[in-house]
Design an enzyme around this catalytic site. Structure first.
Site, PDB file in Angstrom:
ATOM      1  CG  ASP A   1     -39.110  18.763  -5.646  1.00 36.32           C
ATOM      2  OD1 ASP A   1     -38.610  18.834  -7.031  1.00 36.32           O
ATOM      3  OD2 ASP A   1     -38.312  18.914  -4.898  1.00 36.32           O
TER       4      ASP A   1
ATOM      5  CB  THR B   1     -34.244  16.868  -7.750  1.00 33.33           C
ATOM      6  OG1 THR B   1     -35.743  16.617  -7.587  1.00 33.33           O
ATOM      7  CG2 THR B   1     -33.813  17.960  -7.130  1.00 33.33           C
ATOM      8  CB  THR B   2     -36.373  12.664  -9.864  1.00 38.04           C
ATOM      9  OG1 THR B   2     -37.549  13.482  -9.262  1.00 38.04           O
ATOM     10  CG2 THR B   2     -36.760  11.249  -9.744  1.00 38.04           C
TER      11      THR B   2
ATOM     12  CG  ASP C   1     -38.865  22.005  -9.029  1.00 35.42           C
ATOM     13  OD1 ASP C   1     -38.259  22.652  -7.886  1.00 35.42           O
ATOM     14  OD2 ASP C   1     -38.610  21.131  -9.413  1.00 35.42           O
TER      15      ASP C   1
END
Length: 560
Positions: free
Chosen positions: A66, A99-100, A397
């Site tokens: 994550d 998020t990445t 998530d």
């Protein structure tokens, strides 16, 4: 005769040793720092992304892929690179997923315009181009997104399952996607649909067992609290019990605590002790009169009260965590009472079934069939502790993605499909713009291709070949063509393959990445105070303090 020029006085503005870096070199240095972070994260993207094993200073290991968690654990000190940490955290808090992607996009925007900075293009022109391209991208997403009909519950439920499944495809639990997708969607459906407060979904982790042993309790479950001797004599199973939640201590205080008692006779002391027992018995009798069969308290319930409740077939638990007590109130109704007197029927909650159950090596108190159930509990099982923690992060998530899908109901195709379509449309639009802005907007369009390219690289596919196929498909009007990591061709229609994501994930990622890139481009000087990097030792003690403190201590010192 020419007069000598007057000497310029030296002006000292900053402390000695202050590091100032400015100009183009500083800007390029900041861009390089952001690219280094993106390089660390890039291998975690997509369904074939790798995991990172991060060990902190205490030796605790965490395995995760994550983006926000990795950046939080890395403890980055470079001031410009910390901007990327902030946008990853903001994306995690707002949307929960992507998020990445947001970090990779921001770094790629900077990488594409690095050559323009080196050639002397003003950062303000680049920022103007980025903002224009970003707005164009957001408008195109609004145009492309598909709104799902919420009036058909069956179809909407199916959409939520697909969104949850897409979110999990890049996580450790991708092999159990159908099982966990169903669990996540049911958990969100348990909540109040107007509020959707995900903090009311409790997550409990129990080591041991397999992933398939995980379960969803449509109510509240919490680990059995510390209890005294009489607890085993209490009933552990009730149907339709009344539940009383307290913030009251039901325990005898030791006489030496918090009091100084001066008495002239033993009988007076005994009267004080009797009064204390009288007080606690009065509290217990008041609780019994309410008719409650399950008594929960945030504060301790002592051995006397535990045995007293056991004699009257009442279950009690003290030291219940505040979060668990709040969820019991949400599910069973009633309210937390700070006194034992004047408790009315409306202050009590109820549930269809209360049970104390053994799960793995732990005993759990479980409240099910709650009439006002606007909460639920996920009980996660698994081998290693790090593995269960990563499962929890993956489910968080997925829960956030499903929550956003319930709120908005608009989806786009994932797997690089939406990025390739935006890239094609923005590149085409750039040709109609004169001047330097055309180059900036074209660079923005090219940057969007980093997502499908990285998915291909992580899956071991030929990214150049697949990106060429995708460009061709999008040019011929196949707007949902994306990367297929499983198929032979490497390309498929991701909308038909049900790789769906809420459009909000993409909107947030592109706008956050653009803002972060513009912020880094607008910084041309860093002033670093040397003292801010050293630990602050605090003010010095006056001279002679140590000697005065030690004076007269130890053996062998002469008397005065």
């Amino acid at each position: 005769m020419q007069r000598g020029l007057p000497m310029q006085p030296t002006v000292v503005l900053l402390k000695e040793g202050t590091d100032t870096s400015q100009g183009r070199g500083q800007l390029l240095s900041n861009i390089s720092a952001c690219l280094a972070i993106a390089e660390t994260l890039s291998s975690t993207l997509g369904p074939r992304g790798m995991d990172k094993l991060i060990v902190n200073e205490r030796g605790d290991a965490q395995i995760t892929n994550d983006g926000a968690t990795i950046l939080k654990l890395l403890d980055i000190v470079h001031p410009a690179a910390r901007t990327l940490v902030d946008i990853a955290r903001a994306q995690d808090a707002e949307v929960g997923d992507g998020t990445t992607s947001v970090v990779l996009l921001a770094a790629q925007f900077l990488k594409e315009v690095r050559s323009f900075i080196e050639d002397g293009v003003s950062p303000h022109i680049i920022m103007k181009g980025f903002r224009k391209a970003s707005q164009l991208a957001l408008d195109q997403i609004q145009e492309l997104q598909i709104t799902v009909d919420k009036s058909d519950p069956e179809q909407f439920h199916s959409l939520l399952l697909k969104c949850a499944s897409t979110s999990m495809s890049s996580k450790l639990i991708h092999s159990e996607k159908p099982f966990f997708s169903k669990m996540v969607v049911e958990a969100i459906e348990c909540l109040d649909q107007d509020d959707l407060d995900e903090s009311l979904i409790g997550v409990k982790k129990i080591a041991g067992g397999g992933l398939q042993d995980s379960l969803l309790v449509k109510g509240v479950a919490f680990k059995k609290t510390f209890t005294y001797a009489g607890a085993e004599q209490q009933p552990k199973h009730f149907a339709d019990p009344l539940i009383l939640c307290l913030n009251v201590e039901l325990e005898l205080k030791a006489e030496k605590d918090n009091a100084e008692v001066r008495v002239d006779a033993v009988s007076e002391y005994q009267a004080i002790v009797d009064a204390e027992w009288e007080i606690i018995y009065r509290k217990l009798e008041a609780i019994e009169k309410t008719g409650a069969k399950v008594v929960l308290s945030k504060l301790p319930i002592g051995d006397l009260a535990t045995q007293w409740f056991a004699d009257r077939d009442i279950f009690c638990a003290g030291r219940v965590a505040a979060g668990d007590l709040r969820r019991v109130i949400q599910a069973a109704g009633g309210s937390i009472q700070s006194t034992c007197s004047d408790i009315k029927k409306e202050h009590l909650g109820t549930c269809g079934l209360f049970d104390e159950r053994q799960i793995g090596g732990e005993r759990y108190n479980i409240f099910e069939k709650c009439p006002k159930a606007k909460t639920c509990t996920l009980i996660l099982r698994g081998g290693a502790e790090q593995f269960i923690e990563e499962v929890e992060r993956s489910l968080h998530d997925a829960l956030m993605v499903v929550k956003r899908a319930v709120r908005n109901g608009e989806v786009v195709a994932g797997g690089g499909a939406i990025e390739m379509e935006l890239s094609a449309r923005i590149r085409k639009h750039a040709l109609s713009i004169p001047g330097k802005l055309q180059l900036i907007i074209a660079a923005f369009a090219k940057s969007l291709e980093v997502i499908p390219r990285q998915i291909c690289d992580n899956a071991g596919l030929d990214s150049t070949d697949i990106l060429n196929k995708l460009r061709m498909k999008h040019a011929s009007g196949d707007k949902w063509a994306g990367v297929d990591v499983d198929g032979a061709s490497g390309v498929r229609d991701n909308m038909e393959a049900f790789v769906w994501e809420p459009s909000l994930v993409k909107i947030n990622a592109i706008s956050s990445a653009t803002e972060a890139a513009c912020l880094i481009l607008s910084v041309d000087e860093t002033v670093r105070n040397p003292q801010s990097e050293q630990a602050n030792p605090g003010p010095k003690a006056p001279p002679g303090t140590a000697q005065r403190a030690l004076r007269g201590r130890g053996r062998g010192m002469g008397r005065r």
